[in-house]
Design an enzyme around this catalytic site. Structure first.
Site, short mmCIF file in Angstrom:
data_model
loop_
_atom_site.label_atom_id
_atom_site.label_comp_id
_atom_site.label_asym_id
_atom_site.label_seq_id
_atom_site.Cartn_x
_atom_site.Cartn_y
_atom_site.Cartn_z
N ASP B 25 0.87 -1.17 0.00
CA ASP B 25 0.00 0.00 0.00
C ASP B 25 0.91 1.22 0.00
OD1 ASP B 25 -1.69 2.10 0.52
OD2 ASP B 25 -2.51 1.29 2.39
N LYS B 87 3.16 11.17 -3.33
CA LYS B 87 2.11 10.54 -4.14
C LYS B 87 1.27 11.59 -4.87
CE LYS B 87 -1.55 7.06 -3.48
NZ LYS B 87 -2.11 6.15 -2.47
N GLU B 184 -7.27 0.62 -4.62
CA GLU B 184 -7.32 0.52 -3.16
C GLU B 184 -8.66 0.00 -2.62
OE1 GLU B 184 -5.88 4.40 -2.10
OE2 GLU B 184 -3.87 3.91 -2.80
N ASP B 206 -13.74 4.70 1.22
CA ASP B 206 -12.33 4.86 1.59
C ASP B 206 -12.01 6.34 1.74
OD1 ASP B 206 -9.58 5.00 1.73
OD2 ASP B 206 -9.18 3.74 -0.01
#
Lengths: 177, 619
Positions: B25, B87, B184, B206
C-alpha cells in the site's frame, strides 16, 4: 486464428442467436469464461501467452457488453443478418414520435431550469418505460416476425430515447453535486 | 521481467514451492507491505516492530537518502530535501499542483512530470516513490528470507493513466516485478470478502487524509466484479481538521494568525478529532506565540454540526457510484470502511444511515488495503491453486479523443470492465495528407481543457490519397492494470501507420535504464551475469509451463507438432547448459513460437470447459 475469434458473440457464450436472452445465463457464462481467460490467470506465463490472454479477454468483455444492452444486442443481431441500422444517416421518424421527442426535450429543459429533481426523475421513468416497450417490440419483430427492416427503425427510435434518458440522468447527477 | 525461483536444469520447479509475493500500500502519508503466510495475510513490520512506514524521503548531501520515521523527524529542520506526500506529485506537472507556492520545495517545471531539486540533485516523484518501495522490498526480503517473485501495488481507483504509469515505473526502479496495480477500494473488499466468505454486492467507502474513493463490487463464487467506482480527489480527513480549526478561531475570536500558530492549532484540531473518535468531548488547550492561552471544549454534537456538510458531501460520490452500478443503497449486502478518517463515529453513523446498516469495521482501516493486496499477490504468484478466484476491475475515468472545436468525444466510457479495446475510424481532410495528430484525453467533461491530456499520437506514413479516401483505424487498448496503449492501421492500403507518442507523462524505457544504472544497487551488480540469470529464469519458466501443459492437454497436438515442441524444449535445455545468454533467448523465442497454436487450442478448450455444467439454453 483460433475458432473463438471467428465465432459470433452468441456462440461464444453458448446462447441462442435471438433478441430475448436469458440475461442471468449470459452473465454466468461470461463470468465463467472471463475467469479462464483473464490476464491475471497468466501473470507468470510467457509474454506471448499473456498477450493472447489480453486479446481474448478483451474480446470476451466486448461480446458481453454488446449482448448485455438491448440496443447493442439488437444492432448486433441485425448486423449479423446484414441489415444496417443507419443510425447516423437515416434520421426520418414518424411525426408523432418526433412530437413526443420535442415534448420530452421541453420537459427536460424546464426541469433543469427549475432544478426540479422530482420532475427529472419522473421524466426518466417515463422514458425508461417507453424504452421497455420498444424492447418488447424488438423481441416481437426480430424473434417472431423476422421483420428486420422494422427492427432497424425500432433501434433508431431506441437510440433517440437512450440519448435523452442519458441527458436526463446527467441533469440529475449535475443537481446532486 | 519475472524473477522466479530457479530449479536445476532438467527438473521442473516443484509445484508446491511457495513463491514470495507481497502486497504494497503505497500511501500518501504512510506505506505498508504485507504478505500471506500459512494462509493468513499479515503486515510485515520493520526491525523495530513498526508496521507503518511514513512516506517520507530525505536526501542527504553525500548522495545517500533516508526513508521513513528518521526522515520525518528532520522534516521541519530540512524541509527542502525532505519530501513528504510525493504521491500527490506522481504523474503531475507543476501547473497541476495548486498549492505548490505554499510548499517548501524547490520545484523544477520539467515537461510531463515535475521534479524537485535536492542535495542529491533533481529528483522526480517516481524516484522518490521508488526509495519508499525499495525500503519496503528490503524489509520484506529480510523478513521472508529470499528474493521476491513479485508485488501487487495499490493505487487510488481514480488514478489516471499518468499516475498509474508513474507508479509502475517507480516499482520497476525499486527492483520490484509488478504482478498487478490494484485499486485501493478493491483491495479492501478482497481483505473483507475473503475473510467473511460472503456473496452479494458490497460498497467500499475509503476516506483518506486528502481523498475519498468509493467502489461498488459484486462477489459471486470466486469472482470479484467491480461494478462502478467514483470519488473526490479533494476531500479527506484534513478537511475535518480544518473545520475544527475554523471553529477554534471563531470561538476564541482570533484572526490573522502567524504560520506557527496556524500549524499549532491545526495539530490541536487533528488531536481533538482523534480524541472524539473515542470520547464524547475533547478539550483543546494551546498557548499562542503572543502568550494568549486557549482552553476550549469541543462536544461531539458540535463537531457533528460543524462537519455535517462535509459528511453529506462524502456521500455524493457514493450516490453516483450506485447510479452507475444501477442498484439501490438497500441492495448493498455490506459496507467496508477504509482509511483512518473512517474512525470518526459521525462518518460511521452517516454511512450506516445511508445504507440502513452498520458498516463493517472489524479490520484495521490503516492495514486493510495492504492485506487485500497481499492476498491478490499470493493468487497471482500462483500459490493458491485449486482455491482460485478472480478480480474483474473497471476503468475509473472515460477515455476520449479531441474533436473539432476543443470538444471531447468519449471512446471508452467510465466503469467499463477491463481489459477493454475500442477502435475508431478516422480519415484525412486534405488531398495527399500523410500524417495526422490524435489527442487522447481522460475525464468526464465535455471540454478538452477540463480533461487530462494523456498524450498526442502522431500518425505518419499514411499513403497519399484524395481527401476522405484514407480509412485509418485507431485501436485503444486498456489492460487489466488500467494502462493504455494505442495502435493504428490504414485500412484501404493495409499500411501500418507508425505512431510517435509524445508523452505528457511517464518515463521512457531509456529513462528507466539510466536511473537503474545510476542507482547504487545496480552499479555493483554485474550486468552480464544479471542478463544471463534473467534469460535462464525466463527459459526455465517457459519450459515449466509447456511441460505442465503437455501433461494435461498433450492430446491437442498431433505427432508432428508434438515432435517439434519436444525438439524446441531440448534446444532450450542445451542452450542453458552452454550458458550463452543470446542462445538461450533465441531458443526460448523458438519454443514460444512453436507452442503458439498449442496455447491457443488450450485456451479454446478451457473456455468450453468453463461453460460445461451450466444450464445451456437450447440452440
Amino acid at each position: 486464428m483460433n475458432s473463438d475469434f471467428t465465432q459470433d458473440y452468441f456462440a461464444l457464450f453458448a446462447l441462442p442467436q435471438r433478441f430475448a436472452l436469458d440475461l442471468a445465463l449470459l452473465e454466468r457464462n461470461w463470468r465463467a469464461i472471463a475467469a479462464e481467460v483473464h490476464p491475471d490467470r497468466f501473470a507468470s506465463a510467457p509474454d506471448a501467452e499473456r498477450r493472447r490472454a489480453l486479446m481474448v479477454a478483451t474480446r470476451v468483455n466486448e461480446a458481453y457488453q454488446t449482448l448485455k444492452k438491448p440496443i447493442s444486442r439488437a444492432r448486433y443481431l441485425l448486423s449479423l443478418a446484414g441489415v444496417d441500422t443507419q443510425e447516423e444517416t437515416n434520421t426520418s421518424m414518424p411525426a408523432d414520435f418526433l412530437m413526443l421527442q420535442m415534448e420530452w426535450h421541453e420537459a427536460l429543459a424546464d426541469a433543469k431550469a427549475d432544478s426540479d429533481i422530482e420532475a427529472l426523475e419522473k421524466l426518466s421513468r417515463e422514458i425508461q418505460s417507453d424504452m421497455r416497450e420498444l424492447e418488447t417490440a424488438l423481441t416481437q419483430g426480430i424473434d417472431h416476425e423476422h421483420d428486420l427492416e422494422g427492427a432497424a427503425v425500432l433501434v433508431r427510435k431506441l437510440r433517440f430515447l437512450e440519448k435523452i434518458e442519458q441527458d436526463t440522468g446527467d441533469a440529475i447527477e449535475a443537481l446532486l453535486y | 521481467m519475472a524473477l522466479l525461483q530457479i530449479a536445476e536444469p532438467g527438473l521442473s520447479a516443484a509445484p508446491h514451492q511457495h513463491r514470495l509475493a507481497v502486497g504494497i500500500d503505497l500511501g500518501t502519508t504512510n506505506s505498508l507491505v504485507a504478505t500471506v503466510r500459512s494462509g493468513t495475510a499479515t503486515v510485515l513490520p520493520d526491525a523495530h516492530g513498526r508496521s507503518l512506514l511514513p512516506s517520507v524521503v530525505r536526501y542527504l548531501s553525500d548522495g545517500q537518502s533516508v526513508v521513513g520515521i528518521d526522515a520525518q523527524a528532520e522534516q521541519s529542520r530540512d524541509p527542502h530535501n525532505t519530501i513528504v506526500s510525493t504521491k500527490r506529485f506522481m504523474g503531475r506537472s507543476l501547473s497541476d499542483i495548486a498549492e505548490a507556492a505554499s510548499l517548501p520545495y524547490r520545484f523544477i517545471d520539467t515537461p510531463g512530470m515535475l521534479q524537485i531539486q535536492t542535495h542529491s540533485g533533481a529528483k522526480s516523484p517516481v524516484e522518490v516513490s521508488a526509495e519508499i518501495l525499495k525500503t519496503l522490498r528490503l524489509r520484506a526480503e529480510a523478513s521472508l528470507g529470499g528474493e521476491l517473485t513479485g508485488a501487487v501495488i495499490t493505487v487510488p481507483a481514480y488514478f489516471d493513466d499518468a499516475q498509474r504509469q508513474a507508479t509502475k515505473d517507480a516499482a520497476r526502479l525499486a527492483g520490484l516485478h509488478v504482478l498487478r496495480l490494484l485499486n485501493e477500494p478493491t483491495a479492501a473488499a478482497i481483505a473483507y470478502g475473503l475473510d467473511n466468505a460472503s456473496e452479494g454486492t458490497y460498497a467500499v467507502y475509503d476516506l483518506g487524509g486528502g481523498t475519498l474513493d468509493v467502489s461498488i463490487l459484486k462477489l459471486t463464487r470466486g469472482v470479484f466484479e467491480v461494478l462502478s467506482t467514483s470519488g473526490d480527489a479533494a476531500l479527506g480527513g484534513d478537511d475535518f481538521d480544518h473545520r475544527i480549526y475554523c471553529w477554534i478561531l471563531a470561538e476564541a475570536g482570533l484572526s490573522g494568525l502567524n504560520p506557527q500558530d496556524t500549524r499549532l492549532l491545526l495539530t490541536r484540531a487533528r488531536e481533538a478529532k482523534e480524541h472524539l473518535s473515542e470520547h464524547n468531548d475533547a478539550r483543546i488547550t494551546a498557548i499562542l506565540s503572543d502568550g494568549q492561552a486557549l482552553d476550549l471544549v469541543l462536544a461531539q454534537d458540535t463537531f457533528h454540526n460543524i462537519t455535517r456538510t462535509l459528511i453529506d458531501k462524502t456521500l455524493l460520490p457514493m450516490r453516483k457510484a450506485l447510479r452507475d452500478a444501477r442498484i439501490a443503497a438497500a441492495d448493498i449486502a455490506g459496507v467496508v470502511m477504509v482509511g483512518g478518517a473512517t474512525r470518526m463515529p459521525a462518518i460511521q453513523q452517516a454511512v450506516g444511515q445511508f445504507f440502513g446498516q452498520p458498516p463493517l469495521t472489524n479490520l484495521d482501516p490503516d492495514k486493510v488495503v495492504a492485506l487485500g493486496a497481499a492476498i491478490q499477490a499470493n493468487v497471482l504468484a500462483g500459490n493458491k491453486a485449486g482455491d482460485d478466484w478472480l478480480l474483474l476491475d473497471v476503468n475509473p475515468l472515460s477515455l476520449g479523443i479531441e474533436t473539432m472545436g476543443g470538444l471531447t468525444e468519449k471512446i471508452i466510457p467510465r466503469n467499463t470492465t477491463l481489459p477493454v479495446a475500442r477502435a475508431q475510424e478516422f480519415t484525412t481532410f486534405k488531398d495527399g495528407q500523410t500524417a495526422m495528430s490524435i489527442h487522447v484525453l481522460q475525464g468526464e467533461r465535455e471540454l478538452v481543457a477540463d480533461c487530462r491530456s494523456l498524450g498526442r499520437f502522431v500518425l505518419t506514413g499514411i499513403p497519399p490519397m484524395v481527401a476522405g479516401a484514407a480509412r485509418i483505424r485507431i485501436s485503444f487498448q486498456i489492460d487489466a492494470d488500467g494502462l493504455l496503449s494505442v495502435f493504428a492501421r490504414e485500412l484501404t492500403s493495409g499500411v501500418e501507420a507508425s505512431i510517435t507518442i509524445k508523452p505528457s507523462y511517464g518515463l521512457s524505457d531509456d529513462d528507466i535504464s539510466r536511473m537503474l544504472t545510476e542507482s547504487m544497487d545496480h552499479v555493483q551488480d554485474d550486468i552480464q551475469a544479471r542478463k544471463l540469470r534473467e534469460a535462464i529464469v525466463d527459459a526455465q519458466s517457459l519450459m515449466d509451463v509447456t511441460r505442465t501443459a503437455l501433461e494435461s492437454d498433450g492430446d491437442l497436438l498431433d505427432n508432428t507438432e508434438r515432435a517439434q515442441v519436444d525438439t524446441c524444449l531440448n534446444a532450450v535445455e542445451g542452450a542453458i547448459a552452454l550458458g550463452h545468454t543470446r542462445a538461450i533467448n533465441e531458443a526460448t523465442a523458438a519454443l514460444n513460437h512453436a507452442t503458439d497454436t498449442f496455447a491457443s487450442r488450450r485456451m479454446d478448450r478451457n473456455i468450453r470447459r468453463a461453460l460445461k455444467g451450466h444450464n445451456i439454453a437450447e440452440l
